[in-house]
Design a protein around this motif. Structure first.
Motif, mmCIF file in Angstrom:
data_model
loop_
_atom_site.group_PDB
_atom_site.id
_atom_site.type_symbol
_atom_site.label_atom_id
_atom_site.label_comp_id
_atom_site.label_asym_id
_atom_site.label_seq_id
_atom_site.Cartn_x
_atom_site.Cartn_y
_atom_site.Cartn_z
ATOM 1 N N PHE A 88 0.822 -1.198 0.000
ATOM 2 C CA PHE A 88 0.000 0.000 0.000
ATOM 3 C C PHE A 88 0.862 1.256 0.000
ATOM 4 C CE2 PHE A 88 -2.960 3.091 1.977
ATOM 5 C CZ PHE A 88 -3.985 2.989 1.061
ATOM 6 N N SER A 89 1.920 1.263 0.778
ATOM 7 C CA SER A 89 2.783 2.446 0.847
ATOM 8 C C SER A 89 3.437 2.729 -0.499
ATOM 9 C CB SER A 89 3.846 2.247 1.926
ATOM 10 O OG SER A 89 4.721 3.352 1.968
ATOM 11 N N MET A 90 3.997 1.706 -1.132
ATOM 12 C CA MET A 90 4.665 1.911 -2.418
ATOM 13 C C MET A 90 3.674 2.351 -3.485
ATOM 14 S SD MET A 90 7.383 -1.277 -2.397
ATOM 15 C CE MET A 90 8.258 -0.737 -3.872
ATOM 16 N N ALA A 91 2.478 1.759 -3.466
ATOM 17 C CA ALA A 91 1.460 2.121 -4.456
ATOM 18 C C ALA A 91 1.021 3.568 -4.289
ATOM 19 C CB ALA A 91 0.264 1.185 -4.343
ATOM 20 N N MET A 92 0.853 4.002 -3.046
ATOM 21 C CA MET A 92 0.413 5.367 -2.809
ATOM 22 C C MET A 92 1.502 6.381 -3.149
ATOM 23 S SD MET A 92 -2.770 5.255 -2.073
ATOM 24 C CE MET A 92 -2.800 3.910 -3.273
ATOM 25 N N TRP A 93 2.770 6.022 -2.934
ATOM 26 C CA TRP A 93 3.849 6.895 -3.400
ATOM 27 C C TRP A 93 3.784 7.055 -4.917
ATOM 28 C CZ3 TRP A 93 6.040 10.391 -0.812
ATOM 29 C CH2 TRP A 93 6.487 10.232 0.483
ATOM 30 N N MET A 94 3.546 5.960 -5.622
ATOM 31 C CA MET A 94 3.456 6.033 -7.082
ATOM 32 C C MET A 94 2.278 6.903 -7.512
ATOM 33 S SD MET A 94 4.790 5.074 -9.961
ATOM 34 C CE MET A 94 5.824 3.651 -9.638
ATOM 35 N N ALA A 95 1.139 6.751 -6.859
ATOM 36 C CA ALA A 95 -0.024 7.577 -7.193
ATOM 37 C C ALA A 95 0.264 9.045 -6.952
ATOM 38 C CB ALA A 95 -1.239 7.124 -6.388
ATOM 39 N N LEU A 96 0.913 9.346 -5.825
ATOM 40 C CA LEU A 96 1.194 10.739 -5.476
ATOM 41 C C LEU A 96 2.145 11.385 -6.478
ATOM 42 C CD1 LEU A 96 1.049 13.128 -3.463
ATOM 43 C CD2 LEU A 96 2.972 12.085 -2.247
ATOM 44 N N LEU A 97 3.147 10.648 -6.922
ATOM 45 C CA LEU A 97 4.187 11.222 -7.780
ATOM 46 C C LEU A 97 3.846 11.153 -9.264
ATOM 47 C CD1 LEU A 97 7.339 9.781 -5.957
ATOM 48 C CD2 LEU A 97 6.358 12.075 -5.737
#
Length: 471
Positions: A221-230
């Motif tokens: 979840f953390s890695m996916a949300m970083w990708m969404a944010l960036l």
């Protein structure tokens, strides 16, 4: 399918098969890169959670990759049966480009896929990581060549037309790097990364809602949300530059996307948010529009003239009803992705990334959003190119084979039945794998490289046996 001629059925068949195919590469491009990141993180930090995720998701990659290969084979079948005139006319240009895709991309993916799936304990961790990276690079090479082909069909250049009507290459550099290619490539690769991010994020959110302390779920979840944010904001910027390029080279497509039936010689075009396009009446009924904003978005000025569909022969108009709504669906999903990224950043800052249940529910619902956005984008691209197969040079009605409508209709029905059974089962299996919680440990292969081979051993190596035990 009564009332449809061979051309209509051939277009429906190609639309169905290419739509079924594109969702698989859109996932594997991003997933291959994510697997390389997981593998690298394991080698760097020796955090076994990354290795556990790699072992679980490589199985999913293998399933999706296989379905992508199978669904891609039917494309060449259709070029030979339903679109033989197109194949003959464009073969000298498109044929070599597709050959380069097989030689430089598919060979890399297929050649190193086995090492990535089965070779960690056999070739050593360093070479295994290299193989994973090569598979990821192969997926990007595949996108490079396929997007080059499609972009040339959208903005053709670097060719001459022979007496027999064939497109003959004159400048391969100009053909490959045609005017729209860089924009399409960036737009598609970013879309693939976002598609993967939201699938992985949905899986992570699902497991967090069930087991909040799961280490693997938190990493996903953390890695996916970083990708969404960036990446989601980058995709919005990339889409804007792509739109400027399309306005320059395919103004009729832009007019259809925006619902501009009339031209604006002094600029000051509105942005039509919603409405009901009517091609026969050449207007958008019940429209909701924002004054001036259309010009600002399309040209970044308010006084630059804009051509509407009235500047083109009606025979050259794309289907406005389809393009208008598919474009808005794609844009809406893109902004929703950016909103999820911002929401996750706020939750992360407040220390609630792994406990915000509403964020997890939203991320879970957004799981298939990348696929919907990719499909909507390709519908906008391909329907917006009509009525041309090679924009401005070769019409779709001139590209079709001399085949009976009944033959095309029967093959279309066969495709629908087979695809529903085959890819439905494959998709169900992939979803089952995602629903299994991340493994608590990685099996140590005591037998080493000399372990007996066989179906059970292969299934265990792929992770199916361990995944099933943890279900």
């Amino acid at each position: 399918m009564a009332g449809l001629d061979a051309l209509d059925l051939a277009r429906l068949q190609f639309a169905f098969t290419v739509s079924a195919h594109i969702i698989f590469p859109a996932f594997t491009i991003g997933l291959a890169s994510w697997l390389a990141v997981l593998n690298g993180a394991w080698l760097w930090r020796r955090d076994e959670a990354h290795l556990r995720l790699f072992e679980q998701w490589k199985t999913i990659f293998a399933v999706i990759f296989g379905m992508g290969v199978v669904s891609g084979l039917t494309m060449s079948y259709q070029f030979g049966t339903n679109w033989s005139v197109f194949s003959d006319r464009t073969g000298p240009v498109i044929g070599p480009l597709m050959g380069y895709e097989v030689l430089s991309a598919f060979f890399l993916e297929a050649g190193f896929l086995g090492i990535m799936l089965f070779g960690r304990k056999r070739v050593g961790e360093g070479l295994h990581f290299v193989a994973t990276c090569v598979v990821a690079v192969g997926t990007l090479f595949s996108a490079f060549w396929i997007l080059s082909v499609n972009s040339w069909m959208q903005t053709p250049q670097g060719h001459a037309i022979a007496e027999n009507g064939q497109f003959v290459p004159e400048d391969w550099w100009a053909i490959i790097f045609n005017p729209s290619f860089p924009y399409r490539l960036v737009h598609m690769v970013l879309a693939a990364y976002l598609t993967t991010a939201f699938v992985v994020g949905a899986a992570g959110a699902w497991h967090l809602m069930r087991t909040p302390d799961s280490r693997g779920a938190r990493i996903m979840f953390s890695m996916a949300m970083w990708m969404a944010l960036l990446v989601a904001p980058l995709q919005i910027v990339a889409g804007d530059t792509h739109g400027l390029n399309t306005l320059e080279h395919q103004p009729a497509k832009i007019a259809a996307m925006e619902g501009h039936f009339e031209s604006y010689p002094e600029g000051r075009a509105p942005l039509i948010l919603f409405g009901l396009p009517d091609m026969e009446a050449a207007e958008v009924h019940a429209r909701i529009a924002v004054p001036l904003l259309g010009s600002l978005i399309l040209t970044h000025h308010t006084d630059v003239p804009l051509e509407g569909l009235d500047a083109f022969p009606r025979a050259d108009w794309p289907n406005v009803e389809i393009v208008f709504w598919s474009f808005r669906l794609m844009v809406a999903i893109g902004f929703a992705m950016a909103a999820i990224g911002l929401w996750s950043a706020w939750a992360r800052w407040r220390g609630r990334l792994y406990t915000d249940r509403w964020l997890h529910r939203a991320a879970f619902v957004m799981g298939p959003s990348g696929f919907l956005a990719v499909l909507a984008g390709w519908v906008t691209t391909e329907v917006g190119r009509q009525p041309w197969t090679v924009y401005g040079l070769l019409r779709t009605e001139e590209s079709v084979s001399a085949v009976d409508a009944s033959a095309v209709g029967m093959s279309l029905i066969a495709f629908v039945v087979v695809y529903a059974a085959l890819f439905g089962a494959g998709t169900f299996y992939a979803l089952r794998l995602m629903s299994h919680r991340p493994r608590d440990r990685v099996e140590i292969d005591e037998a080493g490289p000399h372990r007996a081979a066989g179906p059970a051993a292969i299934a265990d190596e792929l992770g199916a046996g361990e995944t099933g035990r943890n279900g």
